[in-house]
Design a protein around this motif. Structure first.
Motif, short mmCIF file in Angstrom:
data_model
loop_
_atom_site.label_atom_id
_atom_site.label_comp_id
_atom_site.label_asym_id
_atom_site.label_seq_id
_atom_site.Cartn_x
_atom_site.Cartn_y
_atom_site.Cartn_z
N SER A 42 0.83 -1.20 0.00
CA SER A 42 0.00 0.00 0.00
C SER A 42 0.86 1.25 0.00
O SER A 42 0.36 2.35 -0.17
N LEU A 43 2.17 1.09 0.23
CA LEU A 43 3.14 2.19 0.24
C LEU A 43 2.83 3.21 1.33
O LEU A 43 3.26 4.37 1.24
N LYS A 44 2.13 2.78 2.35
CA LYS A 44 1.79 3.68 3.45
C LYS A 44 3.03 4.06 4.27
O LYS A 44 3.09 5.12 4.88
N VAL A 45 4.01 3.15 4.29
CA VAL A 45 5.21 3.38 5.09
C VAL A 45 6.29 4.01 4.21
O VAL A 45 6.56 3.53 3.10
N MET A 46 6.92 5.06 4.70
CA MET A 46 7.89 5.81 3.90
C MET A 46 9.09 4.96 3.50
O MET A 46 9.72 5.22 2.47
N SER A 47 9.43 3.92 4.29
CA SER A 47 10.61 3.13 3.97
C SER A 47 10.53 2.52 2.58
O SER A 47 11.56 2.33 1.92
N GLY A 48 9.34 2.22 2.09
CA GLY A 48 9.17 1.73 0.73
C GLY A 48 8.74 2.82 -0.24
O GLY A 48 9.19 2.87 -1.39
N TYR A 49 7.88 3.70 0.23
CA TYR A 49 7.34 4.77 -0.63
C TYR A 49 8.43 5.69 -1.16
O TYR A 49 8.33 6.20 -2.26
N ARG A 50 9.52 5.88 -0.40
CA ARG A 50 10.58 6.79 -0.84
C ARG A 50 11.20 6.35 -2.16
O ARG A 50 11.67 7.19 -2.94
N PHE A 51 11.20 5.06 -2.44
CA PHE A 51 11.78 4.59 -3.70
C PHE A 51 10.83 4.88 -4.87
O PHE A 51 11.29 5.13 -5.99
N VAL A 52 9.53 4.88 -4.60
CA VAL A 52 8.57 5.28 -5.63
C VAL A 52 8.73 6.77 -5.93
O VAL A 52 8.73 7.18 -7.10
N ARG A 53 8.88 7.55 -4.89
CA ARG A 53 9.09 8.99 -5.09
C ARG A 53 10.38 9.25 -5.85
O ARG A 53 10.43 10.13 -6.74
N ARG A 54 11.41 8.50 -5.53
CA ARG A 54 12.70 8.66 -6.21
C ARG A 54 12.56 8.30 -7.69
O ARG A 54 13.07 9.02 -8.56
N ALA A 55 11.89 7.19 -7.97
CA ALA A 55 11.70 6.78 -9.36
C ALA A 55 10.90 7.82 -10.14
O ALA A 55 11.24 8.17 -11.28
N ALA A 56 9.84 8.34 -9.52
CA ALA A 56 9.01 9.34 -10.18
C ALA A 56 9.82 10.60 -10.48
O ALA A 56 9.68 11.20 -11.56
N ALA A 57 10.67 11.00 -9.54
CA ALA A 57 11.49 12.20 -9.74
C ALA A 57 12.47 12.02 -10.89
O ALA A 57 12.86 13.00 -11.53
N HIS A 58 12.86 10.76 -11.18
CA HIS A 58 13.79 10.48 -12.27
C HIS A 58 13.06 10.11 -13.56
O HIS A 58 13.70 9.73 -14.55
N GLY A 59 11.74 10.19 -13.57
CA GLY A 59 10.98 9.87 -14.77
C GLY A 59 10.95 8.40 -15.10
O GLY A 59 10.71 8.02 -16.25
N ILE A 60 11.17 7.55 -14.11
CA ILE A 60 11.17 6.10 -14.31
C ILE A 60 9.73 5.59 -14.23
O ILE A 60 9.01 5.90 -13.28
N PRO A 61 9.26 4.81 -15.21
CA PRO A 61 7.90 4.27 -15.15
C PRO A 61 7.68 3.42 -13.90
O PRO A 61 8.58 2.67 -13.50
N ILE A 62 6.52 3.56 -13.30
CA ILE A 62 6.19 2.84 -12.06
C ILE A 62 4.94 2.02 -12.28
O ILE A 62 3.88 2.55 -12.64
N VAL A 63 5.07 0.71 -12.08
CA VAL A 63 3.95 -0.22 -12.24
C VAL A 63 3.60 -0.76 -10.87
O VAL A 63 4.48 -1.18 -10.11
N VAL A 64 2.31 -0.76 -10.53
CA VAL A 64 1.87 -1.26 -9.23
C VAL A 64 0.81 -2.34 -9.43
O VAL A 64 -0.16 -2.14 -10.17
N ILE A 65 1.01 -3.49 -8.79
CA ILE A 65 -0.02 -4.52 -8.73
C ILE A 65 -0.29 -4.79 -7.25
O ILE A 65 0.59 -5.24 -6.52
#
Length: 283
Positions: A224-247
């Motif tokens: 659910s990415l509620k915890v920052m320990s995992g969510y920070r990598f999604v934010r980092r990827a988004a900042a670098h324009g990396i596609p993000i897929v979630v299942i």
């Protein structure tokens, strides 16, 4: 998603507790993302011997069921997709070791592993199975005494949590003898995992940031990415324009950053994706 992985893979994979629900280890959160149970925090664990006694009594029972869990079809599909070149390195927020048991390689356990115990006083390490044996010797008949006696009237096995903890009544906990360090004899043994409120070691975070920066795609599975320990990598990827897929099932904290999203069970979805790659390779 399959087309994206074929053209841009292998993807960096980030997995959460939802990855193991089909193995019989429930998530901390319900379908709407709200927390169902509150695990013991790092601050609570380190605050007193009584708190550590409560943790170990509950974990002693939970471990017997936690270790009985087997990798599910989703875990096996991740392995198949990694071998097919669709997935690369796996960062898991889980502490159950099921990815490795399913044959997945290049796994970084972000929050550590329950298979090892560390003494917070002297730093001595021990295998969890050894500590479990010590607790069994010191608490004969404890497991039989508490079976079925939990606050909601259900069997203990229904209370298992992603960290191997369960629910026990206070009167049962008070009769439990907690383990002590074999070297310094302190009662400060702790599973070598990051509890809620604790910090992931900096070198591990830096490794995961480096993996994220180099990733052509980030795939998030069962979080659910509620915890920052995992969510920070999604934010980092988004900042670098990396596609993000979630299942995953239900909403996530990273929905605004997500490029492709599938709200579906992991086992059947990942199996279909693995079959797609297998078919493409043999065609």
């Amino acid at each position: 998603m399959a087309d994206l992985l074929r053209h841009r893979g292998p993807a960096l994979v980030l997995t959460g507790a939802g990855m193991s629900t089909e193995s019989g280890i429930p998530d901390y959160r319900g379908p709407d993302g709200s927390r169902r149970v509150t695990p013991m925090s790092h601050q609570e664990f380190t605050a007193s011997g009584d708190n550590r006694q409560r943790y170990w009594a509950r974990s002693f029972i939970g471990w017997q069921r936690f270790t009985a869990a087997e990798p599910n079809v989703g875990h096996r599909a991740v392995t198949a997709l990694q071998r097919a070149g669709a997935f690369g390195h796996v960062i898991t927020q889980n502490v159950d070791g099921l990815h490795q048991r399913a044959g997945t390689g290049d796994v970084t356990e972000l929050h550590g592993s329950l298979e090892e115990v560390v003494c917070l006083t002297c730093g001595e390490r021990a295998d969890r199975d050894l500590v479990q044996a010590f607790m069994a010797d010191a608490n004969p008949g404890f497991a039989t005494a508490v079976l079925g006696h939990v606050p909601d009237g259900s069997q203990v096995s229904s209370q298992i949590r992603p960290d191997g903890d369960i629910v026990l009544p206070d009167e049962a906990v008070r009769a439990f003898t907690a383990p002590r360090c074999l070297v310094c004899r302190a009662d400060t043994l702790k599973p070598d995992v990051v509890f809620f409120g604790g910090s992931v070691p900096k070198e591990r975070v830096d490794l995961c940031f480096a993996l994220t920066d180099a990733a052509p795609i980030l795939v998030v599975l069962g979080s659910s990415l509620k915890v920052m320990s995992g969510y920070r990598f999604v934010r980092r990827a988004a900042a670098h324009g990396i596609p993000i897929v979630v299942i995953t099932k239900g909403p996530t904290r990273g929905d605004a950053e997500t490029t492709h999203r599938i709200d579906a069970p992991l086992g059947v979805t990942l199996s279909a994706l693995a079959a797609d790659f297998s078919h493409a390779q043999t065609a």
